[in-house]
Design an enzyme around this catalytic site. Structure first.
Site, PDB file in Angstrom:
ATOM      1  CG  HIS A   1      -1.776   1.153   1.384  1.00 58.44           C
ATOM      2  ND1 HIS A   1      -2.751   1.446   0.454  1.00 58.44           N
ATOM      3  CD2 HIS A   1      -1.843   2.106   2.324  1.00 58.44           C
ATOM      4  CE1 HIS A   1      -3.378   2.547   0.821  1.00 58.44           C
ATOM      5  NE2 HIS A   1      -2.847   2.967   1.958  1.00 58.44           N
TER       6      HIS A   1
ATOM      7  CD  GLN B   1      -1.892   5.035  10.506  1.00 66.38           C
ATOM      8  OE1 GLN B   1      -2.360   6.140  10.782  1.00 66.38           O
ATOM      9  NE2 GLN B   1      -1.811   4.051  11.370  1.00 66.38           N
ATOM     10  CB  SER B   2      -5.782   5.142   4.829  1.00 60.45           C
ATOM     11  OG  SER B   2      -6.376   5.009   3.606  1.00 60.45           O
ATOM     12  N   GLY B   3      -4.964   8.398   4.277  1.00 59.21           N
ATOM     13  CA  GLY B   3      -5.377   9.742   4.658  1.00 59.21           C
ATOM     14  C   GLY B   3      -4.246  10.653   5.087  1.00 59.21           C
ATOM     15  CB  VAL B   4      -0.708  10.100   5.996  1.00 62.02           C
ATOM     16  CG1 VAL B   4       0.088   9.539   4.850  1.00 62.02           C
ATOM     17  CG2 VAL B   4       0.174  10.856   6.959  1.00 62.02           C
ATOM     18  N   GLY B   5      -1.887  11.666   3.144  1.00 59.10           N
ATOM     19  CA  GLY B   5      -1.591  12.593   2.048  1.00 59.10           C
ATOM     20  C   GLY B   5      -0.641  12.058   0.996  1.00 59.10           C
ATOM     21  CE  LYS B   6      -0.543   5.918   1.130  1.00 55.67           C
ATOM     22  NZ  LYS B   6      -1.400   6.152   2.304  1.00 55.67           N
ATOM     23  CB  SER B   7      -3.228  10.264  -3.491  1.00 58.29           C
ATOM     24  OG  SER B   7      -3.329   8.880  -3.313  1.00 58.29           O
TER      25      SER B   7
ATOM     26  CG  ASP C   1      -4.850   2.974  -2.980  1.00 56.65           C
ATOM     27  OD1 ASP C   1      -4.517   3.550  -1.935  1.00 56.65           O
ATOM     28  OD2 ASP C   1      -5.810   2.223  -3.079  1.00 56.65           O
TER      29      ASP C   1
ATOM     30  NE  ARG D   1      16.078  18.181  14.831  1.00 57.84           N
ATOM     31  CZ  ARG D   1      15.748  19.005  15.817  1.00 57.84           C
ATOM     32  NH1 ARG D   1      15.034  18.560  16.823  1.00 57.84           N
ATOM     33  NH2 ARG D   1      16.116  20.267  15.797  1.00 57.84           N
TER      34      ARG D   1
END
Lengths: 311, 95
Positions: free
Chosen positions: A138, A154-160, A177, A243
């Site tokens: 994924h 995770q889903s919704g983190v902004g990959k797309s 996806d 860092r």
């Protein structure tokens, strides 16, 4: 694991079926190819009969030297129930004994017009790709400045959304996806998109968009070697992020360890720029320029200098 | 209006005993620790003072072995902050 049948070779290569049509549905179970030279002499103790057999000029010349009884004996033992096929190279004529044995045992004889070594390497490549271990992950695979970057999180983190911004900046989308990954050799991972969702990107609130029709043929790529993984996660105040960049984290996919960076996501952080810079920095490191290590050395020198001044 | 809060500030002095001085890795540990607190935390060496939450700032001091440093914390959780930083220093850098 996909099934490869002798027929697939006929469809994908410039081969001609000479005899043994009955056996075209036979399954090829290994990418190894055998050249039955020793077997031609009558030594069958280690004959790998389940492999594709390749007869080149040398094997054929020896075979033709044999008397008829021996020829019949050899072909009878070469053409077994499980042999998926015999490939004859250089467009050589196939002796009658072979044609008869092929039809009797149902082992296809395929003739190639090319040289033996060329045929071996092309068949091996084809079979290795077919038999390569594969998995699906994924994430989003993007080519950034020539570096294959796999974005996970995770889903919704902004990959797309990040992939869209990268495409707008001139980089190329491979898969959104779901990324199909196959391992080639022992150290290479190649990613591509499942055929159904190739060129597509799903953006919440907009829906499914076609990157190729929107941004042109230059904005997509069908497959890419994965060199670097960027893991996006919601910024956790208590978690310590890298860092300095002195340590290299990796993620193991199948048998391959891929360098991985974890990037914390916070509103207002321009992830596309960060990924671009991470990809460039990765290339720079490959070329032998490591900013973090150079800095560390400079710091050591300065501390050493301070120490001398103090004494 | 500025309020003078000098008397509320917590401060402590340490001597660095680690062979490499305050190098990149221990500096990272210090900065990460300091980042967990609300208070303003500063590190002082040779008349220079920098924010202990800034990694580049801390490393720019180039603190060697044998140096005297002062750590000060000012804010709502200054005591916890100073204790936290002290723990890291004692464990990795000095006394």
């Amino acid at each position: 694991m996909p099934t490869v049948r002798t027929k697939d070779l006929l469809d994908n290569f410039n081969l001609k079926l000479i005899a043994g049509e009955e056996g075209l549905h036979r399954e090829i179970t290994t990418s190894d190819i055998s050249r039955p030279g020793i077997e031609m002499t009558g030594f069958f103790q280690f004959y790998p009969s389940e492999r594709l057999q390749l007869i080149g000029r040398t094997e054929m010349a020896y075979f033709l030297e044999l008397d008829e009884d021996k020829r019949r004996d050899r072909v009878r033992r070469l053409f077994t129930d499980i042999t998926p096929g015999i490939v004859i190279t250089r467009g050589m004529d196939v002796p009658n004994e072979m044609i008869e044995a092929a039809n009797d045992a149902g082992v296809p004889i395929l003739q190639s017009p090319r040289k033996t070594t060329r045929v071996i390497s092309r068949l091996t490549n084809y079979l290795e790709i077919k038999f390569a271990p594969s998995t699906a992950i994924h994430g989003v695979l993007v080519d950034v400045y020539g570096v294959g970057v796999l974005i996970t999180g995770q889903s919704g983190v902004g990959k797309s959304e990040t992939a869209l911004e990268l495409v707008k900046r001139g980089h190329r989308l491979v898969a959104d996806d779901s990324v199909e990954i196959r391992q080639e050799d022992y150290d290479t991972l190649i990613g591509n998109s499942p055929p159904l969702i190739e060129h597509l990107l799903e953006i919440r609130g907009v829906g499914i968009i076609n990157i190729m029709t929107l941004f042109g043929a230059g904005s997509v790529l069908s497959s890419k070697k994965i060199s670097f993984i960027i893991h996006l996660e919601i910024w956790d105040k208590m978690k310590q992020y890298d860092r300095l960049g002195l340590d290299e984290d990796t993620l193991k996919i199948m048998d391959v360890h891929i360098p991985k960076a974890t990037i914390p996501v916070r509103p207002g952080r321009n992830l596309a720029v960060i990924i671009e810079v991470a990809a460039m920095n990765f290339r720079l490191k490959k070329m032998g320029v490591n900013a973090a290590e150079e800095f560390s050395e400079r710091l050591s020198e300065m501390i050493e200098q301070e120490k001398e001044d103090m004494e | 209006m500025t309020v003078e809060r000098m008397n509320e500030m917590k401060e402590q002095t340490f001597t660095i005993t680690a062979e490499t001085g305050v190098h990149a890795r221990p500096a990272t540990l210090l900065v990460n620790k300091a980042g967990q607190f609300e208070s303003e935390i500063e590190i002082g060496y040779n008349d220079k003072k920098v924010n202990l939450k800034s990694i580049m700032g801390v490393m720019s001091l180039g603190i060697p072995k044998g140096a005297q440093i002062t750590v000060s914390a000012d804010g709502s959780d200054e005591e916890a902050a100073l204790a936290g930083v002290t723990e890291i220093i004692k464990e990795h850098l000095g006394e």
